[in-house]
Motif scaffolding. Structure first.
Motif, PDB file in Angstrom:
ATOM      1  N   PRO A   1       0.811  -1.226   0.000  1.00 43.20           N
ATOM      2  CA  PRO A   1       0.000   0.000   0.000  1.00 43.20           C
ATOM      3  C   PRO A   1       0.841   1.272   0.000  1.00 43.20           C
ATOM      4  CG  PRO A   1      -0.875  -1.560   1.581  1.00 43.20           C
ATOM      5  CD  PRO A   1       0.429  -2.115   1.111  1.00 43.20           C
ATOM      6  N   THR A   2       1.916   1.270   0.750  1.00 42.24           N
ATOM      7  CA  THR A   2       2.775   2.452   0.791  1.00 42.24           C
ATOM      8  C   THR A   2       3.484   2.649  -0.540  1.00 42.24           C
ATOM      9  OG1 THR A   2       3.116   2.138   3.147  1.00 42.24           O
ATOM     10  CG2 THR A   2       4.704   3.532   2.004  1.00 42.24           C
ATOM     11  N   ALA A   3       3.996   1.573  -1.113  1.00 34.15           N
ATOM     12  CA  ALA A   3       4.735   1.675  -2.377  1.00 34.15           C
ATOM     13  C   ALA A   3       3.835   2.116  -3.518  1.00 34.15           C
ATOM     14  CB  ALA A   3       5.378   0.331  -2.712  1.00 34.15           C
ATOM     15  N   LEU A   4       2.583   1.716  -3.495  1.00 33.55           N
ATOM     16  CA  LEU A   4       1.692   2.034  -4.611  1.00 33.55           C
ATOM     17  C   LEU A   4       0.896   3.316  -4.420  1.00 33.55           C
ATOM     18  CD1 LEU A   4       0.403  -1.574  -5.331  1.00 33.55           C
ATOM     19  CD2 LEU A   4       2.189  -0.302  -6.540  1.00 33.55           C
ATOM     20  N   ALA A   5       0.831   3.828  -3.209  1.00 34.18           N
ATOM     21  CA  ALA A   5      -0.011   4.999  -2.954  1.00 34.18           C
ATOM     22  C   ALA A   5       0.758   6.292  -2.759  1.00 34.18           C
ATOM     23  CB  ALA A   5      -0.886   4.744  -1.723  1.00 34.18           C
ATOM     24  N   THR A   6       2.090   6.241  -2.699  1.00 27.41           N
ATOM     25  CA  THR A   6       2.833   7.452  -2.368  1.00 27.41           C
ATOM     26  C   THR A   6       3.282   8.243  -3.584  1.00 27.41           C
ATOM     27  OG1 THR A   6       4.783   6.069  -2.120  1.00 27.41           O
ATOM     28  CG2 THR A   6       3.615   6.666  -0.122  1.00 27.41           C
ATOM     29  N   GLY A   7       3.499   7.607  -4.702  1.00 26.10           N
ATOM     30  CA  GLY A   7       3.906   8.343  -5.892  1.00 26.10           C
ATOM     31  C   GLY A   7       4.717   7.479  -6.835  1.00 26.10           C
ATOM     32  N   PRO A   8       4.968   7.994  -8.031  1.00 31.73           N
ATOM     33  CA  PRO A   8       5.681   7.192  -9.031  1.00 31.73           C
ATOM     34  C   PRO A   8       7.129   6.889  -8.660  1.00 31.73           C
ATOM     35  CG  PRO A   8       5.309   9.413  -9.842  1.00 31.73           C
ATOM     36  CD  PRO A   8       4.561   9.287  -8.561  1.00 31.73           C
ATOM     37  N   ALA A   9       7.787   7.790  -7.968  1.00 30.68           N
ATOM     38  CA  ALA A   9       9.180   7.547  -7.582  1.00 30.68           C
ATOM     39  C   ALA A   9       9.267   6.384  -6.600  1.00 30.68           C
ATOM     40  CB  ALA A   9       9.788   8.805  -6.979  1.00 30.68           C
ATOM     41  N   GLU A  10       8.398   6.377  -5.626  1.00 22.66           N
ATOM     42  CA  GLU A  10       8.403   5.313  -4.633  1.00 22.66           C
ATOM     43  C   GLU A  10       7.993   3.977  -5.241  1.00 22.66           C
ATOM     44  OE1 GLU A  10       7.147   8.329  -4.227  1.00 22.66           O
ATOM     45  OE2 GLU A  10       8.330   9.138  -2.581  1.00 22.66           O
ATOM     46  N   THR A  11       7.015   4.007  -6.139  1.00 23.66           N
ATOM     47  CA  THR A  11       6.587   2.780  -6.805  1.00 23.66           C
ATOM     48  C   THR A  11       7.707   2.204  -7.660  1.00 23.66           C
ATOM     49  OG1 THR A  11       4.311   3.583  -6.828  1.00 23.66           O
ATOM     50  CG2 THR A  11       4.842   1.774  -8.325  1.00 23.66           C
ATOM     51  N   GLY A  12       8.382   3.044  -8.411  1.00 25.13           N
ATOM     52  CA  GLY A  12       9.501   2.588  -9.231  1.00 25.13           C
ATOM     53  C   GLY A  12      10.646   2.052  -8.397  1.00 25.13           C
ATOM     54  N   ALA A  13      10.969   2.748  -7.312  1.00 21.63           N
ATOM     55  CA  ALA A  13      12.049   2.296  -6.438  1.00 21.63           C
ATOM     56  C   ALA A  13      11.695   0.969  -5.777  1.00 21.63           C
ATOM     57  CB  ALA A  13      12.350   3.349  -5.379  1.00 21.63           C
TER      58      ALA A  13
ATOM     59  N   ILE B   1      18.906  -2.388   0.009  1.00 21.60           N
ATOM     60  CA  ILE B   1      18.575  -1.093   0.614  1.00 21.60           C
ATOM     61  C   ILE B   1      19.275   0.032  -0.133  1.00 21.60           C
ATOM     62  CG2 ILE B   1      18.863   0.307   2.698  1.00 21.60           C
ATOM     63  CD1 ILE B   1      18.479  -2.303   4.300  1.00 21.60           C
ATOM     64  N   ALA B   2      20.555  -0.159  -0.424  1.00 23.56           N
ATOM     65  CA  ALA B   2      21.315   0.875  -1.139  1.00 23.56           C
ATOM     66  C   ALA B   2      20.737   1.103  -2.528  1.00 23.56           C
ATOM     67  CB  ALA B   2      22.782   0.467  -1.230  1.00 23.56           C
ATOM     68  N   ILE B   3      20.377   0.037  -3.212  1.00 26.49           N
ATOM     69  CA  ILE B   3      19.786   0.166  -4.545  1.00 26.49           C
ATOM     70  C   ILE B   3      18.435   0.861  -4.471  1.00 26.49           C
ATOM     71  CG2 ILE B   3      18.734  -1.192  -6.409  1.00 26.49           C
ATOM     72  CD1 ILE B   3      21.124  -3.130  -6.078  1.00 26.49           C
ATOM     73  N   GLY B   4      17.634   0.514  -3.489  1.00 25.32           N
ATOM     74  CA  GLY B   4      16.324   1.140  -3.340  1.00 25.32           C
ATOM     75  C   GLY B   4      16.422   2.630  -3.065  1.00 25.32           C
ATOM     76  N   VAL B   5      17.289   3.006  -2.155  1.00 26.85           N
ATOM     77  CA  VAL B   5      17.466   4.430  -1.826  1.00 26.85           C
ATOM     78  C   VAL B   5      18.040   5.178  -3.022  1.00 26.85           C
ATOM     79  CG1 VAL B   5      18.731   6.046  -0.358  1.00 26.85           C
ATOM     80  CG2 VAL B   5      17.644   4.047   0.649  1.00 26.85           C
ATOM     81  N   GLY B   6      19.049   4.590  -3.665  1.00 27.31           N
ATOM     82  CA  GLY B   6      19.643   5.233  -4.840  1.00 27.31           C
ATOM     83  C   GLY B   6      18.644   5.401  -5.974  1.00 27.31           C
ATOM     84  N   THR B   7      17.839   4.383  -6.198  1.00 27.39           N
ATOM     85  CA  THR B   7      16.817   4.468  -7.249  1.00 27.39           C
ATOM     86  C   THR B   7      15.789   5.541  -6.924  1.00 27.39           C
ATOM     87  OG1 THR B   7      17.103   2.115  -7.725  1.00 27.39           O
ATOM     88  CG2 THR B   7      15.091   3.153  -8.529  1.00 27.39           C
ATOM     89  N   LEU B   8      15.365   5.588  -5.679  1.00 31.57           N
ATOM     90  CA  LEU B   8      14.394   6.611  -5.277  1.00 31.57           C
ATOM     91  C   LEU B   8      14.952   8.011  -5.490  1.00 31.57           C
ATOM     92  CD1 LEU B   8      11.675   7.338  -4.003  1.00 31.57           C
ATOM     93  CD2 LEU B   8      12.798   7.219  -1.775  1.00 31.57           C
ATOM     94  N   LEU B   9      16.189   8.223  -5.074  1.00 31.78           N
ATOM     95  CA  LEU B   9      16.804   9.551  -5.266  1.00 31.78           C
ATOM     96  C   LEU B   9      16.944   9.892  -6.752  1.00 31.78           C
ATOM     97  CD1 LEU B   9      19.502   9.441  -2.463  1.00 31.78           C
ATOM     98  CD2 LEU B   9      17.350  10.707  -2.463  1.00 31.78           C
ATOM     99  N   ALA B  10      17.338   8.910  -7.550  1.00 32.94           N
ATOM    100  CA  ALA B  10      17.506   9.157  -8.985  1.00 32.94           C
ATOM    101  C   ALA B  10      16.175   9.492  -9.651  1.00 32.94           C
ATOM    102  CB  ALA B  10      18.147   7.946  -9.653  1.00 32.94           C
ATOM    103  N   ILE B  11      15.152   8.754  -9.329  1.00 32.16           N
ATOM    104  CA  ILE B  11      13.825   9.021  -9.930  1.00 32.16           C
ATOM    105  C   ILE B  11      13.301  10.373  -9.495  1.00 32.16           C
ATOM    106  CG2 ILE B  11      11.423   8.268 -10.049  1.00 32.16           C
ATOM    107  CD1 ILE B  11      12.424   5.381  -9.839  1.00 32.16           C
ATOM    108  N   ARG B  12      13.471  10.699  -8.222  1.00 37.78           N
ATOM    109  CA  ARG B  12      13.025  12.013  -7.752  1.00 37.78           C
ATOM    110  C   ARG B  12      13.779  13.138  -8.422  1.00 37.78           C
ATOM    111  NH1 ARG B  12      12.122  11.383  -1.211  1.00 37.78           N
ATOM    112  NH2 ARG B  12      10.155  10.232  -1.330  1.00 37.78           N
ATOM    113  N   ALA B  13      15.073  12.932  -8.661  1.00 38.73           N
ATOM    114  CA  ALA B  13      15.863  13.961  -9.343  1.00 38.73           C
ATOM    115  C   ALA B  13      15.423  14.120 -10.793  1.00 38.73           C
ATOM    116  CB  ALA B  13      17.365  13.602  -9.278  1.00 38.73           C
ATOM    117  N   LEU B  14      15.046  13.009 -11.420  1.00 38.04           N
ATOM    118  CA  LEU B  14      14.630  13.085 -12.828  1.00 38.04           C
ATOM    119  C   LEU B  14      13.259  13.722 -13.009  1.00 38.04           C
ATOM    120  CD1 LEU B  14      15.807   9.603 -14.146  1.00 38.04           C
ATOM    121  CD2 LEU B  14      16.716  11.846 -14.780  1.00 38.04           C
ATOM    122  N   ILE B  15      12.334  13.413 -12.122  1.00 30.40           N
ATOM    123  CA  ILE B  15      10.979  13.952 -12.311  1.00 30.40           C
ATOM    124  C   ILE B  15      10.760  15.262 -11.561  1.00 30.40           C
ATOM    125  CG2 ILE B  15       9.957  11.721 -12.783  1.00 30.40           C
ATOM    126  CD1 ILE B  15       8.843  11.633  -9.978  1.00 30.40           C
ATOM    127  N   GLY B  16      11.768  15.657 -10.794  1.00 26.64           N
ATOM    128  CA  GLY B  16      11.707  16.963 -10.147  1.00 26.64           C
ATOM    129  C   GLY B  16      10.903  16.962  -8.935  1.00 26.64           C
TER     130      GLY B  16
END
Length: 100
Positions: A56-68, A85-100
């Motif tokens: 529920p958290t991964a799917l309801a919070t936003g596209p960056a969190e869902t992708g990560a 964990i490192a991959i998940g955090v890094g992916t989340l940061l990268a997606i957030r940086a890309l979509i602003g």
């Protein structure tokens, strides 16, 4: 802060109940003979509970969190926990940086 008798009783009561629930399962299962199917069902419970908490958290919070979450789930198929964990955090940061 002061502790009165009722507060201490509540704390010790909750601690005892928590301990009993932790040892209750193994104690009961040590007296029961399970089939292979029953063992497989019990082994499926922890991942199912984890998914019920995470999905529920991964799917309801936003596209960056869902992708990560999706990338982390794929990484978890092969990599140890710390790497996931490192991959998940890094992916989340990268997606957030890309979509602003």
């Amino acid at each position: 802060m002061s502790l009165d008798a009722a507060t201490l009783l509540a704390i010790f009561g909750m601690a005892a109940f928590t301990y009993l629930t932790r040892i209750g399962g193994p104690l009961l299962l040590s007296r029961v003979r399970l089939s292979r199917r029953g063992e497989a069902a019990l082994q499926a419970v922890p991942p199912a509970v984890l998914m019920a908490v995470i999905a529920p958290t991964a799917l309801a919070t936003g596209p960056a969190e869902t992708g990560a979450a999706a990338v982390t789930a794929l990484a978890a198929l092969r990599l140890p926990l710390l790497a996931c964990i490192a991959i998940g955090v890094g992916t989340l940061l990268a997606i957030r940086a890309l979509i602003g």
